[in-house]
Enzyme design. Structure first.
Site, PDB file in Angstrom:
ATOM      1  N   ARG A   1      13.645 -33.842  48.933  1.00  0.00           N
ATOM      2  CA  ARG A   1      14.173 -32.459  49.606  1.00  0.00           C
ATOM      3  C   ARG A   1      12.849 -31.515  49.951  1.00  0.00           C
ATOM      4  O   ARG A   1      12.937 -31.182  51.177  1.00  0.00           O
ATOM      5  CB  ARG A   1      14.937 -31.748  48.470  1.00  0.00           C
ATOM      6  CG  ARG A   1      15.387 -30.357  48.849  1.00  0.00           C
ATOM      7  CD  ARG A   1      16.505 -29.929  47.792  1.00  0.00           C
ATOM      8  NE  ARG A   1      16.065 -29.317  46.826  1.00  0.00           N
ATOM      9  CZ  ARG A   1      16.932 -28.787  45.878  1.00  0.00           C
ATOM     10  NH1 ARG A   1      18.199 -28.828  45.921  1.00  0.00           N
ATOM     11  NH2 ARG A   1      16.345 -28.122  44.881  1.00  0.00           N
TER      12      ARG A   1
ATOM     13  N   LYS B   1       3.838 -34.929  42.579  1.00  0.00           N
ATOM     14  CA  LYS B   1       3.584 -35.225  41.084  1.00  0.00           C
ATOM     15  C   LYS B   1       5.081 -35.230  40.239  1.00  0.00           C
ATOM     16  O   LYS B   1       5.677 -34.200  40.062  1.00  0.00           O
ATOM     17  CB  LYS B   1       2.581 -34.202  40.315  1.00  0.00           C
ATOM     18  CG  LYS B   1       2.401 -34.542  38.645  1.00  0.00           C
ATOM     19  CD  LYS B   1       2.248 -33.528  38.047  1.00  0.00           C
ATOM     20  CE  LYS B   1       3.236 -32.831  37.372  1.00  0.00           C
ATOM     21  NZ  LYS B   1       4.096 -33.885  36.331  1.00  0.00           N
TER      22      LYS B   1
ATOM     23  N   GLU C   1       6.675 -36.427  34.272  1.00  0.00           N
ATOM     24  CA  GLU C   1       6.169 -37.502  33.397  1.00  0.00           C
ATOM     25  C   GLU C   1       7.385 -38.368  32.899  1.00  0.00           C
ATOM     26  O   GLU C   1       7.390 -39.566  32.278  1.00  0.00           O
ATOM     27  CB  GLU C   1       5.337 -37.157  32.333  1.00  0.00           C
ATOM     28  CG  GLU C   1       3.814 -37.106  32.983  1.00  0.00           C
ATOM     29  CD  GLU C   1       3.882 -35.849  33.999  1.00  0.00           C
ATOM     30  OE1 GLU C   1       4.369 -34.844  33.794  1.00  0.00           O
ATOM     31  OE2 GLU C   1       3.086 -36.028  35.026  1.00  0.00           O
TER      32      GLU C   1
ATOM     33  N   GLU D   1      11.418 -23.135  43.201  1.00  0.00           N
ATOM     34  CA  GLU D   1      12.735 -23.119  42.667  1.00  0.00           C
ATOM     35  C   GLU D   1      12.995 -23.334  41.219  1.00  0.00           C
ATOM     36  O   GLU D   1      12.612 -24.216  40.714  1.00  0.00           O
ATOM     37  CB  GLU D   1      13.353 -24.573  43.545  1.00  0.00           C
ATOM     38  CG  GLU D   1      14.915 -24.402  43.643  1.00  0.00           C
ATOM     39  CD  GLU D   1      15.674 -25.043  42.597  1.00  0.00           C
ATOM     40  OE1 GLU D   1      15.800 -24.123  41.610  1.00  0.00           O
ATOM     41  OE2 GLU D   1      15.881 -26.182  42.589  1.00  0.00           O
TER      42      GLU D   1
ATOM     43  N   CYS E   1      19.781 -26.796  37.430  1.00  0.00           N
ATOM     44  CA  CYS E   1      19.623 -25.375  37.539  1.00  0.00           C
ATOM     45  C   CYS E   1      20.540 -24.638  38.264  1.00  0.00           C
ATOM     46  O   CYS E   1      20.568 -23.291  38.253  1.00  0.00           O
ATOM     47  CB  CYS E   1      18.030 -25.077  38.351  1.00  0.00           C
ATOM     48  SG  CYS E   1      18.084 -26.114  39.828  1.00  0.00           S
TER      49      CYS E   1
ATOM     50  N   GLU F   1      19.157 -20.182  30.512  1.00  0.00           N
ATOM     51  CA  GLU F   1      20.018 -21.436  30.555  1.00  0.00           C
ATOM     52  C   GLU F   1      19.903 -22.306  29.641  1.00  0.00           C
ATOM     53  O   GLU F   1      18.952 -22.683  28.838  1.00  0.00           O
ATOM     54  CB  GLU F   1      19.239 -22.318  31.835  1.00  0.00           C
ATOM     55  CG  GLU F   1      19.151 -21.759  33.259  1.00  0.00           C
ATOM     56  CD  GLU F   1      18.352 -22.822  33.926  1.00  0.00           C
ATOM     57  OE1 GLU F   1      18.811 -23.121  34.918  1.00  0.00           O
ATOM     58  OE2 GLU F   1      16.985 -23.004  33.590  1.00  0.00           O
TER      59      GLU F   1
ATOM     60  N   SER G   1      25.663 -27.992  46.669  1.00  0.00           N
ATOM     61  CA  SER G   1      24.403 -28.707  47.026  1.00  0.00           C
ATOM     62  C   SER G   1      24.741 -29.584  48.287  1.00  0.00           C
ATOM     63  O   SER G   1      25.510 -30.551  48.007  1.00  0.00           O
ATOM     64  CB  SER G   1      23.387 -29.163  46.091  1.00  0.00           C
ATOM     65  OG  SER G   1      23.360 -28.540  44.992  1.00  0.00           O
TER      66      SER G   1
END
Ligand code: ADP
Length: 534
Positions: free
Chosen positions: A213, A228, A231, A303, A337, A434, A494
């Protein structure tokens, strides 16, 4: 040694797959946890060896077209959230390697921006074709390192690849502008140019889509990137990078580093070469990056977290409302999210909805995402389960009641039962933050005014959902909700063609759609003077 009882054959089949199940049925039905581990890890091993055979299992980072380890040789294990197994070790990198990736991205920038939009488009299209051709491998990799059910992972591969296809098309349509000048001897022209090297920091919940995206739009615009990935899920990123190399995207255009997140982040923020940071992740880290970007005045797209309300009005179609709420709440075990976080149900439909919703939630099969029929995988790690437990404890201490679930799943320390809570209220943590897990809190409301006030009573503004069949109400509520995206009678919103992003503390900028590419473009104004008239 702990004993595990495998009661029903159906459950056994889902856990172990049918062929293993046949073998195991010849043994007594009481087996030790060690034996279960041994059998349940097998599908993982098969899946990982297939990905390896396809050349898509990388354990090195990509810098300037070369696959490299950390300078000091340090590595980081990538675990399966379902079994805890170490899948692969990847390099644990820091500032030095990040600076070298930035350097490679800077070197590649001049050549990449000089290509025509159509040339970049063809390379992006090649990448898209390879991503789709390797859908099964990428899907398995996502399930292995992230945990989501394979059907969802395959869906993510298509969704993530679609950004590459979409921006391959957009690469040819980066139009400037001609503005009528207020002086007869001047002409005003607007050019759009790539911002430069982009630093992209991505989360673990969509290991492929959160990268494509960002970078597909960046590449279409003519930018190069240092990515990045989280991990926790770097393997899909590395596989996608391998396919980008095979697609002919030149060395240095896409670089992938991983390891010490704050150090890598600091190197990206400190660099004058990096002109743009694009980040998806927590609001806390987003705020740090925003402050860090001030030092070199970088462009920024963020975001961040959400706290999505989902409103079920009395006049909703109940089947549509249950289906939409279920999909938005329990997709990826609630770890998105845009997951529904607060479910407001109007008094007149409350009992009917809560019964139908609980029945639907009960039918969700929990297990290792590689196993057929599983609809709820593990959470990403034990810390995620602990967070869910903290939210539950707080809610229960303030009067919430468990309608379904409400505890860790017997499958293991990363599994949590799909849960429905009733009698939740606005003073609970679950209302403010959340939960990022499979917990659906129901809140009863009376009027439209009340619910809009409660829905907007949050620092976040990413996604919101509501269900009604009244057209006037649909417009009224959609306009009143302070969120960047609103699903009306729909729980999954989405798509690469629509602008994704939030307001308030949910972030800055938009991803996907025709708006997404603007985040990677600078506007340059040319004033041409002394033009003589006839
Ligand atoms: P989550 O809680 O969902 O993992 P994070 O915001 O912690 O969200 O992580 C999102 C991404 O941000 C990951 O790639 C993570 O490694 C990275 N990250 C975490 N801390 C930092 C930091 N201080 N600087 C830069 N990146 C960071």
């Amino acid at each position: 040694m702990q004993l595990v009882h495998l009661h029903s054959t159906g459950r056994l089949e889902n856990m172990l797959g049918s062929s293993l199940c046949r073998i195991l049925r010849r043994r007594p039905l009481k087996v030790t946890r060690c034996q279960v581990q041994e059998f349940t890890t097998s599908p993982q091993k098969i899946a990982i060896s297939k990905v390896k055979e396809a050349g898509l299992l990388h354990s090195k980072a990509l810098i300037g077209g070369k696959w490299l380890g950390a300078n000091d040789g340090r590595t980081l294990p990538v675990h399966s959230p379902a079994t805890g197994e170490v899948l692969v070790e990847v390099p644990y990198m820091g500032e030095v390697e990040t600076n070298s990736a930035i350097n490679e991205a800077s070197k590649a920038f001049a050549g990449w921006r000089a290509l025509t939009g159509s040339e970049r488009s063809k390379l992006l299209r090649n990448w898209y074709d390879l991503l789709i051709a390797n859908k099964e491998h990428l899907g398995h990799l996502i399930t292995l390192e992230q945990g989501k059910p394979l059907t969802e992972a395959l869906g993510e591969v298509v969704y993530g690849s679609n950004f590459v296809e979409f921006f391959a098309e957009e690469a040819k349509r980066i139009y400037g502008d001609i503005i009528p000048a207020p002086f007869s001897d001047r002409r005003i022209v607007v050019l759009k140019q790539p911002v430069g090297v982009v630093g992209a920091i991505t989360p673990w919940n969509f290991p492929l889509a959160m990268i494509t995206r960002k970078v597909a739009a960046a590449f279409a615009a003519g930018c190069t990137a240092v990515v990045k990935p989280s991990e926790l899920t770097p393997l899909t990123a590395l596989a996608a990078a391998e396919l980008a190399c095979q697609a002919g995207i030149p060395p240095g255009v896409l670089n992938v580093v991983m390891g010490d997140a704050p150090r890598i982040g600091d190197a990206l923020m400190a660099s004058n070469e990096v002109r743009k940071i694009t980040f998806t992740g927590s609001t806390a880290v987003g705020k740090k990056l925003m402050a860090g970007a001030a030092g070199t005045v970088k462009k920024l797209s963020l975001e961040l977290g959400g706290n999505a309300p989902c409103i079920i009005f009395d006049d909703a179609d109940i089947d549509v409302a249950v289906k939409g709420t279920l999909a938005s709440k329990f997709r990826n075990s609630g770890q998105t999210c845009v997951s529904v976080n607060r479910i407001f149900v109007q008094a007149g439909i409350y009992d009917k909805f809560s019964d139908a919703f609980a029945t639907a939630v009960k039918s969700l099969e929990v297990g290792n995402g590689l196993h057929k029929g599983v609809a709820q995988g593990p959470l990403i790690n034990e810390a995620a389960v602990e967070k869910v437990e903290r939210h539950l404890e707080d809610a229960l201490s303030k009067g919430a009641k468990v309608l379904l679930g409400g505890k860790k799943h017997s499958l293991g320390s990363t599994f949590y039962e799909p849960t429905v809570l009733t009698d939740t209220s606005t003073d609970m943590i679950i209302f403010r933050e959340e939960v990022f897990g499979p917990v659906a809190p129901l809140i009863k409301f009376k009027t439209e005014e009340d619910v809009i006030q409660m829905a907007n009573d949050t620092l976040f503004g990413l996604a919101a959902y509501f269900f009604t069949q009244n057209l006037s109400r649909a417009w009224r509520v959609a306009e009143a909700l302070e969120f960047g995206m609103v699903g009306i009678n729909e729980g999954i919103i989405s798509t690469e063609v629509a602008p994704f992003g939030g307001v308030k503390q949910s972030g800055l900028g938009r991803e996907g759609s025709k708006y997404g590419i603007d985040e990677y473009l600078e506007v340059k104004y040319l004033c041409m003077g002394s033009i003589k008239s006839f």
